[in-house]
Design an enzyme around this catalytic site. Sequence first.
Site, PDB file in Angstrom:
ATOM      1  N   LYS A 111       0.860  -1.190   0.000  1.00 63.04           N
ATOM      2  CA  LYS A 111       0.000   0.000   0.000  1.00 63.04           C
ATOM      3  C   LYS A 111       0.891   1.234   0.000  1.00 63.04           C
ATOM      4  CE  LYS A 111      -4.031   1.818   2.544  1.00 63.04           C
ATOM      5  NZ  LYS A 111      -4.912   1.600   3.722  1.00 63.04           N
ATOM      6  N   SER A 113      -9.895  -0.993   6.675  1.00 63.68           N
ATOM      7  CA  SER A 113      -9.313  -0.816   5.335  1.00 63.68           C
ATOM      8  C   SER A 113      -8.550  -1.993   4.775  1.00 63.68           C
ATOM      9  CB  SER A 113      -8.395   0.404   5.328  1.00 63.68           C
ATOM     10  OG  SER A 113      -9.162   1.560   5.140  1.00 63.68           O
ATOM     11  N   SER A 117      -9.820   1.401   2.455  1.00 65.84           N
ATOM     12  CA  SER A 117      -8.961   2.214   1.619  1.00 65.84           C
ATOM     13  C   SER A 117      -7.855   1.450   0.906  1.00 65.84           C
ATOM     14  CB  SER A 117      -8.330   3.318   2.470  1.00 65.84           C
ATOM     15  OG  SER A 117      -7.450   2.762   3.435  1.00 65.84           O
TER      16      SER A 117
END
Length: 488
Positions: free
Chosen positions: A75, A174, A150
Amino acid sequence: MSTARDIAADVRSGRRRARDVVEEHLARIATREDELHAFNLVMADAARAAADRVDRAVAAGEDPGPLAGVPVALKDNLCTRGVPTTCSSRILEGWRPPYDATVVTRLVAAGAVVIGKTNLDEFAMGSSTENSAFGPTRNPHDPSRVPGGSSGGSAAAVAAGFAPLALGSDTGGSIRQPAALCGVVGMKPTYGGVSRYGLVAFASSLDQIGPFALDVADAATLLEVIGGHDPADSTSIPEPAPRLLGELDRGVEGLRVGILTELCGQGIEGIAPDVRARVDEATAALAAAGAVVEEVSVPSSTLGLSAYYLIAPAEASSNLARYDGVRYGLRVDAPTTGEMNTATRTAGFGDEVKRRIMLGTYALSAGYYDAFYGKAQRVRTLMIEEFAAAYERVDVLICPTSPTTAFPLGAKTADPLTMYLNDVCTIPSNLTGHPAISVPFGTGDDGLPVGVQLLGPARAEPVLFRAAAALEAAAPPTPRPAGAEVVS
Ligand code: GLN
């Protein structure tokens, strides 16, 4: 598609070259990345070089480690030395961290090959990856749908076969929610179980890094590598990472499983009937495997959403004060320092980030501190006490990960509140600091993946993974997106 375990075993034994593994994954990325936009950056050359180092180690008779030659997607809020780390925000434009996050150092030491940085909602604020400054990621199962967020880029990358493993961060769901929407395994460890050093902070008392994988055993393998004490994170638990792989085959005979009634729909609205049906089937499967199932009520779990949307923005408003146009990335020049700060933040932050900063600043302001922030903290304490009481009765709790399957792009962008409602089932474990895992379990009426969530008390990772493995063994086959299975 090969699991990470298969790849590592093949590379360590010399049956397969790490370089070939990387090329296969780069080829798959080339096929679908334009359509899906899982990555902010594909690190093709660096990945090839890292794979060659692994192959040289194998040739020299050294053991490159448990993730030898396994491509891992990160990420893009995890710091990578000298490599842009954007948090999908314009405000970090051009910033290259001078250091690696601890999890990155540990991955490399275990022989993993970092293949790229994945897209996210700006600063991890969102549930659909539509809040990225660089455009949304699409769900590999149906590109008209969101991948969740996310960490939508990481979830999509694993589902699409771009990498067998990925890391995400989970502040309110997330990792787990996008894992559910993309049909992969996603896990949030106990707070303090994985070092946050080098994770760009959103809400520091809630943030945790955790694994995405195609199956439970791969997620356990990755967590064993990244977990354990790190003196560079003052909130890191001063113990080694729990051993998980030995737990997976132990079954659930006698394990006490609680159906978390409120989060299954008896206290909140919006749990879709098809999702609820999969949770019931998952629970029945655990019972058939020997688990002892009962209903457990945790009344305050329904308050998590409201408490979270005060605490998380409050912490974010403080953490994001550092983006002042001086220390990182973007600067928009103006006559005075104050005007420069304002111009930079106005141009650099997207709407959702600005909304959170305003909410958080308001909740913390002198006249409202007790009524909002203070009250939310009291709710958080109440939840910790009620969950502790629930775990006197059961070993793990079960509920949906997300109220629905993946929704169409644009469906919830106009109304932030409907977007926030996505997090109702995941947020409690962040507020309590407890571990939780999402395991794919069948599909909804629309044919899209459903995730079932298992929750446990602090440091219960071994039992959580054990239950997750049993759930996975009983689950219907998870559909694989087009193209994901092409290369073995
Ligand atoms: N969707 C939640 C939010 O928008 C959770 C985000 C996260 O876990 N990083 O805050």
